[in-house]
Scaffold this active site. Sequence first.
Site, PDB file in Angstrom:
ATOM      1  N   TYR A   1       0.820  -1.021  -0.125  1.00 13.20           N
ATOM      2  CA  TYR A   1      -0.156  -0.005   0.090  1.00 13.20           C
ATOM      3  C   TYR A   1       0.786   1.056  -0.137  1.00 13.20           C
ATOM      4  O   TYR A   1       1.828   1.517   0.706  1.00 13.20           O
ATOM      5  CB  TYR A   1      -0.978  -0.150   1.216  1.00 13.20           C
TER       6      TYR A   1
ATOM      7  N   ASP B   1      -0.101  15.458   6.177  1.00 10.41           N
ATOM      8  CA  ASP B   1      -0.961  14.935   5.244  1.00 10.41           C
ATOM      9  C   ASP B   1      -2.087  15.991   5.100  1.00 10.41           C
ATOM     10  O   ASP B   1      -3.344  15.655   5.531  1.00 10.41           O
ATOM     11  CB  ASP B   1      -1.259  13.581   5.440  1.00 10.41           C
TER      12      ASP B   1
ATOM     13  N   ASP C   1      -3.011   5.263  -2.503  1.00 14.82           N
ATOM     14  CA  ASP C   1      -4.068   6.388  -1.818  1.00 14.82           C
ATOM     15  C   ASP C   1      -4.133   7.547  -3.043  1.00 14.82           C
ATOM     16  O   ASP C   1      -3.192   7.879  -3.731  1.00 14.82           O
ATOM     17  CB  ASP C   1      -3.465   7.103  -0.768  1.00 14.82           C
TER      18      ASP C   1
ATOM     19  N   ASP D   1      -6.317  10.191  -2.601  1.00 12.84           N
ATOM     20  CA  ASP D   1      -7.166  11.205  -1.857  1.00 12.84           C
ATOM     21  C   ASP D   1      -8.396  11.509  -2.477  1.00 12.84           C
ATOM     22  O   ASP D   1      -9.130  10.402  -2.434  1.00 12.84           O
ATOM     23  CB  ASP D   1      -6.273  12.514  -2.024  1.00 12.84           C
TER      24      ASP D   1
ATOM     25  N   HIS E   1      -7.983   4.281  -3.827  1.00 10.70           N
ATOM     26  CA  HIS E   1      -9.281   4.711  -2.848  1.00 10.70           C
ATOM     27  C   HIS E   1      -9.357   5.992  -2.765  1.00 10.70           C
ATOM     28  O   HIS E   1      -8.272   6.914  -2.836  1.00 10.70           O
ATOM     29  CB  HIS E   1      -9.080   4.215  -1.563  1.00 10.70           C
TER      30      HIS E   1
ATOM     31  N   GLU F   1     -11.706   9.183  -1.215  1.00 11.62           N
ATOM     32  CA  GLU F   1     -12.273   9.652  -0.071  1.00 11.62           C
ATOM     33  C   GLU F   1     -13.114  10.778  -0.272  1.00 11.62           C
ATOM     34  O   GLU F   1     -12.962  11.532  -1.295  1.00 11.62           O
ATOM     35  CB  GLU F   1     -11.011  10.027   0.925  1.00 11.62           C
TER      36      GLU F   1
ATOM     37  N   CYS G   1      -5.327  14.079   6.464  1.00 12.19           N
ATOM     38  CA  CYS G   1      -5.185  12.996   7.008  1.00 12.19           C
ATOM     39  C   CYS G   1      -6.561  12.407   8.010  1.00 12.19           C
ATOM     40  O   CYS G   1      -6.996  13.247   8.555  1.00 12.19           O
ATOM     41  CB  CYS G   1      -4.002  12.653   7.905  1.00 12.19           C
TER      42      CYS G   1
ATOM     43  N   ARG H   1     -13.910   5.262  -0.113  1.00  6.70           N
ATOM     44  CA  ARG H   1     -13.400   5.458   1.496  1.00  6.70           C
ATOM     45  C   ARG H   1     -14.543   6.488   1.801  1.00  6.70           C
ATOM     46  O   ARG H   1     -14.609   7.615   1.073  1.00  6.70           O
ATOM     47  CB  ARG H   1     -12.060   5.863   1.300  1.00  6.70           C
TER      48      ARG H   1
ATOM     49  N   GLU I   1     -12.832   4.577   7.325  1.00  5.93           N
ATOM     50  CA  GLU I   1     -11.848   5.003   8.249  1.00  5.93           C
ATOM     51  C   GLU I   1     -12.302   5.238   9.548  1.00  5.93           C
ATOM     52  O   GLU I   1     -13.396   5.510   9.977  1.00  5.93           O
ATOM     53  CB  GLU I   1     -11.249   6.560   7.758  1.00  5.93           C
TER      54      GLU I   1
ATOM     55  N   ASN J   1      -8.120   0.165   7.325  1.00  5.53           N
ATOM     56  CA  ASN J   1      -6.746   0.719   7.477  1.00  5.53           C
ATOM     57  C   ASN J   1      -6.607   0.667   9.233  1.00  5.53           C
ATOM     58  O   ASN J   1      -7.239   1.551   9.776  1.00  5.53           O
ATOM     59  CB  ASN J   1      -6.769   2.107   7.007  1.00  5.53           C
TER      60      ASN J   1
END
Length: 284
Positions: A39, A54, A81, A83, A108, A110, A118, A153, A183, A205
């Site tokens: 990942y 992040d 990732d 974003d 993913h 989000e 983050c 996500r 998450e 995660n």
Amino acid sequence: MTTSSLAQRLRQPGIVVAPGCHDALGARIYQQAGFEAVYMTGNGLSASLLGAPDIGLLGMSEMVERGRAFAAAVDVPVIADADTGYGNLNNVVRTVRSYEAAGVQAIHLEDQVTPKKCGAMKGLALVSKEEHAEKIRIAVATRKSADFLIIGRSDARIPLGLDEAIARGQAYAAAGADLVLLEMLQSEEEMRRALSAIDAPLMFNAVDGKTPPMNAAQFERLGFRLLSFPISATLAYTHMMQRLAEHIRATGSAFGVPSGSVTIADYESVLGPANIEFANVNSQ
């Protein structure tokens, strides 16, 4: 290099563990340790490339190029990732095309606003589930191969609560997400609720100090299909660098670090220099 298929592997029994790292060296080490996938962490990349948290500072092109490097370094699937997709629906189209062309096998997306933070940070702001579901639909429609996986996500659990997080997971599954990632689920009971309510395979995660300290066997028994420890490697690297800096400062030498280090021979065996072919260039 022949890369195994994450999509095919996920159709087989057993959880897939894809530990996170922020560079291709880490990806090679994970592969050599026997992991079936790796990942690529956006959090760790922001730290390693910028020395910054992040908070959406890295752009799509920067992330894709790192994904390309990961994919070229290993022959196990790379999950990345992506974003928020880096903007609106047009940006999502470009993001999907770019990551897929780079050799990454899953991303993913989000449901935070842009720029994001983050998922472990306070003060998260989210777009509506309808807006993000449309991003998922566009992402699925854009990919060239169904083996390029789209993970929907949601970061809703902390700011908006479990019910809203599950509702968003359901919406993203209905929009065509191959997997759903919620998450910051805070207990096994929350995980069971999510697993039973969402009609799609779930990813988890596991974040040090932010989620329950469970192992892969426990996540598998609950029913998760994909597991990552996204920033554990970056946290370990930070610890190692702090100890090394303290040792050099105190002794004036980089030798004899209490935490130890690999030998040059071991380091070169990870990189595999003997497998790299250099072209002979004859100058005129």
